[in-house]
Scaffold this motif. Structure first.
Motif, PDB file in Angstrom:
ATOM      1  N   ALA A 427       0.950  -1.279  -0.071  1.00  0.00           N
ATOM      2  CA  ALA A 427      -0.101   0.040  -0.028  1.00  0.00           C
ATOM      3  C   ALA A 427       0.909   1.190   0.044  1.00  0.00           C
ATOM      4  N   HIS A 428       1.893   1.208   0.642  1.00  0.00           N
ATOM      5  CA  HIS A 428       2.984   2.454   0.726  1.00  0.00           C
ATOM      6  C   HIS A 428       3.301   2.439  -0.608  1.00  0.00           C
ATOM      7  N   ASP A 429       3.806   1.587  -1.228  1.00  0.00           N
ATOM      8  CA  ASP A 429       4.057   1.836  -2.673  1.00  0.00           C
ATOM      9  C   ASP A 429       3.119   2.318  -3.793  1.00  0.00           C
ATOM     10  N   TYR A 430       1.812   2.221  -3.338  1.00  0.00           N
ATOM     11  CA  TYR A 430       0.915   3.086  -3.825  1.00  0.00           C
ATOM     12  C   TYR A 430       1.101   4.636  -3.850  1.00  0.00           C
ATOM     13  N   LYS A 431       1.493   4.942  -2.694  1.00  0.00           N
ATOM     14  CA  LYS A 431       1.750   6.298  -2.333  1.00  0.00           C
ATOM     15  C   LYS A 431       2.925   6.741  -3.077  1.00  0.00           C
ATOM     16  N   VAL A 432       3.984   6.068  -3.348  1.00  0.00           N
ATOM     17  CA  VAL A 432       5.348   6.334  -3.836  1.00  0.00           C
ATOM     18  C   VAL A 432       5.052   6.190  -5.500  1.00  0.00           C
ATOM     19  N   ASN A 433       4.442   5.009  -5.854  1.00  0.00           N
ATOM     20  CA  ASN A 433       4.214   4.881  -7.260  1.00  0.00           C
ATOM     21  C   ASN A 433       2.796   4.645  -7.601  1.00  0.00           C
ATOM     22  N   PRO A 434       1.742   5.648  -7.504  1.00  0.00           N
ATOM     23  CA  PRO A 434       0.542   5.236  -7.764  1.00  0.00           C
ATOM     24  C   PRO A 434      -0.008   4.107  -8.868  1.00  0.00           C
ATOM     25  N   GLY A 435       0.768   4.281  -9.937  1.00  0.00           N
ATOM     26  CA  GLY A 435       0.308   3.361 -11.177  1.00  0.00           C
ATOM     27  C   GLY A 435       1.006   2.224 -11.347  1.00  0.00           C
ATOM     28  N   LEU A 436       1.858   1.800 -10.588  1.00  0.00           N
ATOM     29  CA  LEU A 436       2.660   0.616 -10.722  1.00  0.00           C
ATOM     30  C   LEU A 436       2.576  -0.425  -9.904  1.00  0.00           C
ATOM     31  N   TYR A 437       2.895  -1.674 -10.339  1.00  0.00           N
ATOM     32  CA  TYR A 437       2.677  -2.863  -9.659  1.00  0.00           C
ATOM     33  C   TYR A 437       4.099  -3.033  -8.984  1.00  0.00           C
ATOM     34  N   MET A 438       4.508  -4.006  -7.979  1.00  0.00           N
ATOM     35  CA  MET A 438       5.592  -4.295  -7.364  1.00  0.00           C
ATOM     36  C   MET A 438       5.987  -5.625  -7.690  1.00  0.00           C
ATOM     37  N   THR A 439       7.403  -6.119  -7.862  1.00  0.00           N
ATOM     38  CA  THR A 439       7.782  -7.287  -8.072  1.00  0.00           C
ATOM     39  C   THR A 439       7.690  -7.950  -6.693  1.00  0.00           C
ATOM     40  N   ILE A 440       7.953  -9.278  -6.816  1.00  0.00           N
ATOM     41  CA  ILE A 440       8.214  -9.892  -5.393  1.00  0.00           C
ATOM     42  C   ILE A 440       9.613  -9.707  -4.919  1.00  0.00           C
ATOM     43  N   ASP A 441      10.511  -9.395  -5.809  1.00  0.00           N
ATOM     44  CA  ASP A 441      11.795  -8.786  -5.084  1.00  0.00           C
ATOM     45  C   ASP A 441      11.636  -7.457  -4.592  1.00  0.00           C
ATOM     46  N   ASP A 442      10.857  -6.548  -5.277  1.00  0.00           N
ATOM     47  CA  ASP A 442      10.651  -5.007  -4.478  1.00  0.00           C
ATOM     48  C   ASP A 442      10.262  -5.334  -3.083  1.00  0.00           C
ATOM     49  N   ILE A 443       9.263  -6.235  -2.994  1.00  0.00           N
ATOM     50  CA  ILE A 443       8.483  -6.289  -1.629  1.00  0.00           C
ATOM     51  C   ILE A 443       9.585  -7.071  -0.762  1.00  0.00           C
ATOM     52  N   ARG A 444      10.172  -8.082  -1.090  1.00  0.00           N
ATOM     53  CA  ARG A 444      11.282  -8.481  -0.116  1.00  0.00           C
ATOM     54  C   ARG A 444      12.344  -7.695   0.176  1.00  0.00           C
ATOM     55  N   GLU A 445      12.789  -7.063  -0.914  1.00  0.00           N
ATOM     56  CA  GLU A 445      13.969  -6.093  -0.432  1.00  0.00           C
ATOM     57  C   GLU A 445      13.282  -5.053   0.520  1.00  0.00           C
ATOM     58  N   ASP A 446      12.307  -4.556   0.630  1.00  0.00           N
ATOM     59  CA  ASP A 446      11.746  -3.662   1.424  1.00  0.00           C
ATOM     60  C   ASP A 446      11.526  -4.108   2.866  1.00  0.00           C
ATOM     61  N   ILE A 447      11.039  -5.325   2.953  1.00  0.00           N
ATOM     62  CA  ILE A 447      11.037  -5.614   4.308  1.00  0.00           C
ATOM     63  C   ILE A 447      11.980  -6.643   4.878  1.00  0.00           C
ATOM     64  N   GLY A 448      12.408  -7.275   3.916  1.00  0.00           N
ATOM     65  CA  GLY A 448      13.790  -8.289   4.257  1.00  0.00           C
ATOM     66  C   GLY A 448      13.245  -9.772   4.416  1.00  0.00           C
ATOM     67  N   THR A 449      12.949 -10.478   3.562  1.00  0.00           N
ATOM     68  CA  THR A 449      12.504 -11.810   3.761  1.00  0.00           C
ATOM     69  C   THR A 449      12.923 -12.544   2.562  1.00  0.00           C
ATOM     70  N   SER A 450      12.509 -13.666   2.559  1.00  0.00           N
ATOM     71  CA  SER A 450      12.736 -14.694   1.447  1.00  0.00           C
ATOM     72  C   SER A 450      11.482 -14.803   0.186  1.00  0.00           C
ATOM     73  N   ARG A 451      11.820 -15.022  -0.820  1.00  0.00           N
ATOM     74  CA  ARG A 451      10.891 -14.895  -1.992  1.00  0.00           C
ATOM     75  C   ARG A 451       9.649 -15.924  -1.710  1.00  0.00           C
ATOM     76  N   SER A 452      10.131 -17.079  -1.062  1.00  0.00           N
ATOM     77  CA  SER A 452       8.962 -18.072  -0.998  1.00  0.00           C
ATOM     78  C   SER A 452       7.974 -17.766   0.249  1.00  0.00           C
ATOM     79  N   LYS A 453       8.239 -16.912   1.062  1.00  0.00           N
ATOM     80  CA  LYS A 453       7.588 -16.383   2.499  1.00  0.00           C
ATOM     81  C   LYS A 453       6.986 -15.126   1.788  1.00  0.00           C
ATOM     82  N   THR A 454       7.459 -14.233   0.970  1.00  0.00           N
ATOM     83  CA  THR A 454       6.919 -13.308   0.335  1.00  0.00           C
ATOM     84  C   THR A 454       5.567 -13.919  -0.574  1.00  0.00           C
TER      85      THR A 454
END
Ligand SMILES: Cc1cc2nc3c(=O)[nH]c(=O)nc-3n(C[C@H](O)[C@H](O)[C@H](O)COP(=O)(O)OP(=O)(O)OC[C@H]3O[C@@H](n4cnc5c(N)ncnc54)[C@H](O)[C@@H]3O)c2cc1C
Length: 509
Positions: A427-454
């Motif tokens: 949801a925060h990414d909506y505030k930053v890039n309102p028209g864009l989707y995130m990749t799994i890697d974007d999400i895991r990079e932001d919070i710091g976790t594994s791909r499978s858990k994400t």
């Protein structure tokens, strides 16, 4: 004389002087053949006598060993002799790199001296009626019969068709779909004029190539000895690819010298043409057009030789050779149009070669892989380069209260990895890039976790209607964005609001 680049060897520099001199001396003869629409055999034989056909061939096989740079030097100049340049190029493309890289020593001894002497011309035969840009889709077949192969099929748009003696062809040697998938269904052969069943089917009347034969070939049960097979059975695609960077480069280089000829014609012409009581070179518009052509010539030339240097240094400049071929042919077409504009009606007549140059530029945009295919290569291969694909992440910057490109860590880094926090990241990414989707890697990079858990958490969020997942082929999760329900659940409305300082309070609601 054309400028020699500082990185050329002395030998390359001296050949550059010689070949330019040769071209100046034979310019008029080449024009005569063009006007007569005659293939310039005597001129081609003269070139053969100079040894230039051996520009890229090692000395031990009778060549000049000038490398890719030397081949470009020769192509740049011979291209000014029109048909001569084109047959020089296809003759080199008809197996030079392929033989150097894939042929046995015995085959090298047999073919390379012939190529170097230029006594007989060569043609490269990839394209077929049903296989153009999709070059792997050839339908011509080669079936083994003892020590021979039986070839059946057709090729088309072959430059040098008829006048050539040697035809470097690619034929299908496997019908297995697994081989097709792995590109191991093709094999390359050299066919020779006079082989029974091998005939010239048609010569094409074209927009350009006025006295350059280009046509269709037909193979009906042509028996080819196995010694004419270049490279292993099923490796034809690799053989074709082996020479591709060199081929693209040379296909562009042959037009470079022509660009300079346009400039010379325009300087000469506009100095002698008076309109409104002034030579037409005084008009700023005409100067602009000539300046554009000079820029294109200099850019195209330096890029061509930069690419040749890479090949000579043992690199495979996949992207740069596609760019070189693409820009030079585009430049020639554009320069032809501009030159006609500068010369007015005279430019449209066939008495001046500029109209021909325009037509040649258009041909250049199709041969040896169309401009669209070059762009496809440039895009695809560049997308494998980290220098281009390293993400440029935007983050919310509290100091300026705006999203800006940033290398800093996400504000969510180190938070507990759970459904609630991952939804917050999205949801925060909506505030930053309102028209864009995130990749799994974007999400895991932001919070710091594994791909499978994400992935697992994102799928849970999808079940609850809080995110939308864009899936690729095979159902793999590619991109994620929050739904409006997800945005509402993640943060209060105020979180997403943003107004510039100048925006009136009274207008907000
Ligand atoms: C004068 C001349 C000389 C030639 N000399 C030779 C030769 O000596 N030997 C030889 O083997 N061939 C030769 N060719 C053939 C040349 O290489 C092909 O014409 C060229 O590769 C394009 O194939 P096509 O004409 O079948 O067009 P198609 O492949 O049918 O393409 C038609 C259009 O679709 C576009 N297109 C196709 N696929 C894609 C894609 N994946 N992405 C984006 N756009 C796409 C093309 O860019 C083009 O605009 C010559 C052609 C000409 C005109």
């Amino acid at each position: 004389m054309s400028e020699p680049y500082f990185w050329w060897t002395d030998k390359q520099k001296s050949v550059a002087r010689e070949v330019e001199q040769f071209v100046e001396e034979n310019f008029e003869a080449a024009e005569e053949y063009f006007w007569k629409k005659e293939f310039p055999w005597p001129l081609v034989r003269k070139v053969a006598d100079t040894g230039y056909f051996g520009a890229g061939i090692p000395e031990e096989y009778g060549g000049l060993e000038l490398g890719a740079t030397g081949c470009c030097i020769v192509a740049e100049q011979l291209g000014r002799l029109y048909a001569v340049g084109h047959v020089f190029v296809v003759s080199m493309l008809a197996g030079l790199e392929q033989i150097l890289r894939y042929a046995s020593e015995e085959q090298k001894q047999e073919w390379l001296p012939k190529l170097a002497k230029g006594e007989e011309l060569g043609a490269v035969c990839i394209t077929e009626p049903f296989a153009g840009s999709d070059a792997a889709n050839v339908l011509t077949t080669a079936e083994r019969d003892g020590d021979e192969w039986i070839i059946n099929g057709k090729k088309r748009y072959i430059t040098g068709a008829g006048v050539s003696s040697r035809y470097f062809i690619y034929a299908k040697t496997s019908e297995e779909s697994s081989d097709r998938k792995e590109y191991s269904h093709l094999t390359s052969f050299i066919l020779e004029r006079g082989m029974p069943g091998f005939s010239l089917e048609r010569i094409n009347p074209l927009i350009g190539f006025d006295n350059v034969p280009n046509g269709y070939l037909s193979f009906k049960d042509v028996r080819v000895p196995d010694k004419n097979r270049i490279g292993p059975v099923g490796k034809g695609w690799n053989v074709m690819m082996a020479g591709l960077n060199f081929e693209r480069l040379i296909a562009g280089a042959v037009f470079v010298g022509v660009l300079k000829d346009i400039i010379r014609i325009l300087y000469h012409y506009t100095k002698r043409r008076i309109q409104f009581n002034r030579p037409t070179n005084r008009f700023q518009g005409n100067q602009d057009q000539i300046a554009d052509i000079i820029s294109m010539y200099r850019m195209g030339r330096v890029f061509t030789y930069h690419c040749a240097k890479q090949l000579d240094d043992g690199k495979e400049p996949m992207i740069d050779s596609a760019i070189a071929k693409m820009i030079v042919s585009e430049y020639v077409r554009k320069a032809g149009t501009k030159a006609i504009q500068v010369m007015g009606g005279d430019g449209l007549t066939k008495f001046y070669p500029v109209e021909r140059i325009l037509r040649e530029g258009k041909v250049g945009e199709i041969v040896a892989g169309t401009t669209d295919v070059q762009k496809m290569i440039i895009y695809r291969f560049s997308s494998m380069l980290p220098e281009y694909t390293k993400p440029m992440r935007m983050r919310w910057n509290e100091k300026v209260n705006a999203p800006i490109i940033s290398d800093s860590e996400s504000q969510f880094k180190g938070m507990e990895v759970n459904v609630e926090n991952i939804l917050k990241v999205i949801a925060h990414d909506y505030k930053v890039n309102p028209g864009l989707y995130m990749t799994i890697d974007d999400i895991r990079e932001d919070i710091g976790t594994s791909r499978s858990k994400t992935r697992t958490i994102v799928e849970k969020l999808e079940e609850q209607g809080l995110v939308v997942i864009h899936r690729g082929r095979g159902g793999t999760i590619e991109l994620i964005k929050a739904t409006y329900k997800g945005l509402q659940q993640a943060f209060p409305e105020d979180y997403y609001r943003w107004y510039p300082d100048w925006y009136a309070e009274s207008d907000k609601f």
